[in-house]
Design a protein around this motif. Sequence first.
Motif, mmCIF file in Angstrom:
data_model
loop_
_atom_site.group_PDB
_atom_site.id
_atom_site.type_symbol
_atom_site.label_atom_id
_atom_site.label_comp_id
_atom_site.label_asym_id
_atom_site.label_seq_id
_atom_site.Cartn_x
_atom_site.Cartn_y
_atom_site.Cartn_z
ATOM 1 N N LEU A 44 0.809 -1.069 -0.048
ATOM 2 C CA LEU A 44 -0.117 0.109 -0.022
ATOM 3 C C LEU A 44 0.924 1.307 0.014
ATOM 4 O O LEU A 44 1.797 1.272 0.738
ATOM 5 C CB LEU A 44 -0.938 -0.076 1.068
ATOM 6 N N GLN A 47 -0.728 7.272 1.636
ATOM 7 C CA GLN A 47 -2.058 7.713 1.205
ATOM 8 C C GLN A 47 -2.796 8.190 2.304
ATOM 9 O O GLN A 47 -2.420 8.138 3.633
ATOM 10 C CB GLN A 47 -2.716 6.687 0.426
ATOM 11 N N THR A 52 -6.231 3.685 3.504
ATOM 12 C CA THR A 52 -5.481 2.449 4.034
ATOM 13 C C THR A 52 -6.120 1.420 4.997
ATOM 14 O O THR A 52 -5.889 0.578 4.754
ATOM 15 C CB THR A 52 -4.344 3.058 4.541
ATOM 16 N N ARG A 78 3.454 4.290 3.944
ATOM 17 C CA ARG A 78 3.724 3.162 2.922
ATOM 18 C C ARG A 78 3.912 1.955 3.991
ATOM 19 O O ARG A 78 4.579 1.686 4.763
ATOM 20 C CB ARG A 78 4.802 3.248 1.828
ATOM 21 N N SER A 721 -3.740 -2.103 -5.483
ATOM 22 C CA SER A 721 -2.971 -0.420 -5.706
ATOM 23 C C SER A 721 -2.438 -0.293 -7.061
ATOM 24 O O SER A 721 -2.142 -1.473 -7.889
ATOM 25 C CB SER A 721 -1.752 -0.414 -4.668
ATOM 26 N N THR A 727 -5.692 3.654 -5.326
ATOM 27 C CA THR A 727 -6.083 2.302 -5.280
ATOM 28 C C THR A 727 -7.308 2.014 -5.982
ATOM 29 O O THR A 727 -7.973 3.039 -6.253
ATOM 30 C CB THR A 727 -6.455 1.826 -3.521
ATOM 31 N N SER A 772 -7.437 8.287 -4.681
ATOM 32 C CA SER A 772 -6.215 8.683 -4.260
ATOM 33 C C SER A 772 -6.302 9.725 -3.029
ATOM 34 O O SER A 772 -7.606 9.577 -2.550
ATOM 35 C CB SER A 772 -5.603 9.601 -5.484
#
Length: 869
Positions: A44, A47, A52, A78, A721, A727, A772
Amino acid sequence: MGFRAKGRGFFHLLAASSVTATLGAGHAWAAVEQQAPDAREFNLPEQALSTTLRAIGRISGREILFPADAVRGLRAPRIAGRLSATQAVRAALAGSGLVFSEDGDAILIRKPSPSPAAHEKSMPSDIIVTGSRIRGGPSASPAVASARENIYDAGINDLGSFARTLPQNYGGGQNPGVAGGGNQGGQQNLTASSTLNLRGLGSDATLTLINGHRLAYDGLAQGVDISAIPLAAIERLEIVTDGSSALYGSDAVGGVANIVLRRDFTGLTTSARIGGSTDGGNFEQQYDVVTGGRWRSGGMMATVDYSHNSGISARQRAYTAGLDDTATLVPRQKQISFLVTGHQEIARNVEFQVDGQFSNRRSESDFPALATGDVYTDGLVSRPDVTSFSITPSFALQLGGGWSASVSATHGESNTEIRSRSFSLGAETAATRLKYDNSLDVLEAGLEGPLARLPGGDLRVALGGGYRRVGLGVNVVQTSDGITATTADSTNARHIGYAYGEVALPLIGSENAAPLVHRLQIDGAVRYENYAGLGGVATPKVGIVYAPHPAITIKGTWGKSFKAATLNQQFEIREGVLAPGVIFTNYPPDRNVLYISGGTPDLQPERARTWSASLSFEPPFIPGLRVDASYFNIRFKNRVIVPFTSIVGVFADPSNYDAITLDPSSQALADVIAGLPRGVENLTGEPYDETTIGAIVDGSLRNAARQSVQGIDLAGTYHFSVPGGGTVELTGSASYLESDRQLNAAKPLVDLAGTIFDPPHWRARGGASYQSQNLTLSAFATYLGGVRDDRFKPAEPVGSFTSFDLIARLRSAAAGGLLRGVDASIAVLNLFNQKPARIRNPNPADPPYDSTNYPATGRVISLTVTKSW
């Protein structure tokens, strides 16, 4: 979250204790902890934290629950590697200041308590479970759930419209889009309400709850109007698509829906929406305000929502040009709704909670009797006014040792007043005020906790009981020929005492898993209800959850259901309509028919057997993919129904003759008319003349010998993703339905599903969403299968309906100023302006399409702007 069938209960966090995540933010998370047996592959990007967390839930199959205001504006680092859901959530919350805890399969995220002292006193999580009364217990019943944000992302702004997108739900019944003044949807559209109608079993067979408690019935058909609950006030909607009478009572035969509210909202959010149909009419305005606060020992949320819809008339649709211009297709309406919910710790381990709701809806509908004149020449003008409210105070107690108790009381009312004016030959023949006053009182207590430790986990039980009173008052005042009289005035009530018990036996879990047996749990529940005047009945249910592998879950349920006839079904006032003979087949066109409808006091209770089987598969070789399939089967006895599958074909079926009186005498007509509180509504366009009446048809409700409903639900989601930090989520769901009915041994078995004015065999919906940090783009397709018009010979097919929706949602990234906290979305629903297929009608004043299945709204464009202050 999409439309996923879930293999577990769903949970709502009121207050929870946890530990604080202390990892630093801004760095990718490496799998440094020992790899858990349920680890999945994550990749991932950095974001929005909400994005997430939803992705972690989809990939892991766990329920990740969080208040939207708690994560607003936060970002997650991330996350990459093979991790368990717990490890992934801990990484996502790094540096956010949020904490989490686990309860069963759910991961619960919240803001930390304001102080260490408050943290020490904070109460354990109070979990609302739909499909089980056991906290954290996975339900064996198939279910679907949708969060508020997912509904907004679909371009939908009210729960009624959302319910009509669910493949398991039938649009007929209480739905503002059902046209025809009763010719297609019975008398259920007169109040312009929206109710759930799972499997097409009727609104009164789907129990609707708010935060787990009941509401008063709405209007005439005695369902619960979900459009009265502002979408801005909810956290999510959970629906168990399985018979649940053993847990919730007689009106949960088709399933149960639970509207979970946003109890811990902080701040102020305002929203405005405008929209309309490009074909004309349906101009929509909606404004809402949400506010709330959280303090050391409690919190509250309040919402006000106002909406106005200009409606749609026949003049605004080309395919209804044959109707008089004044005919209403979608009623004009305005509605204001208030909702408040809160909780306050009043002593250590004792919390007071309250939910309150109020709404008022006014609508206007015009029903011309003929296609050659307006409603004020021949027809009925209807002006319903519905006011409803409910309040539920409750106490939640933590008893120690994992045990909890609750005591709650509910009082609710829904008062419907319909003022109508009848016209014939240009003169007003009657003015009527019809009042239906529904009331509800409930007192309930429950206890839940672990009884013993089994190898697979805690053996948990839930016990409880209570008292419920349901009331219905009917009052009719009519003015005719200058004389005003009360033609009906009655009050009826039903008193119900009940007790329930549920047990969950986790025989095998993660601690004692074996090859081909990763998990095995058996559930059992029974409910005893005693109806004053009807006696007592016990409804059992058993379920099993079996996982041969972490990626595969198999479930099954079996149970019995019992449903007493509603007070409305028993005591609905009798209506009389004088219809021209030309609209009936196998009947002299120059002779009129007096058609009677209404309740029947001596209806017998309905009984049903239900069972379901479901399979969930999350292949480890395709991270982010989940596929669900389930089968359901319902077998009724004594189903309460309208006795004719087709009113226009009533004379073509010899088995209907027991309900037909041919060539009635003057005395027979006088006796029947004397029992009609509103008199006779003359739709012939000619003066009333009893010598022209060739038959009386009694369409009052009665019990059917048997009815069966079965089918398959399918659902799938796939999340992944994409380069650039966004995503994508793909969702799809479909439902296949079969149903048939036999009124009595002398009548043939007739198909319901797949025939006109009944649910189609197939309903489906699928879509794709890209998200996004600040942008969401969504596209959806909805398919409503065709039906067969078997009212005439030969039967003819009615075409299917497929629509496509596009939605764009932009969230401002501004850190300050007027654009801070701004969220704007534009939605184009039914992009290609699909129209309903035309149907045959012997009566030219009837709508030339099946409005119970296919909408007349056409292409709808709307703009919504939301601001968080």
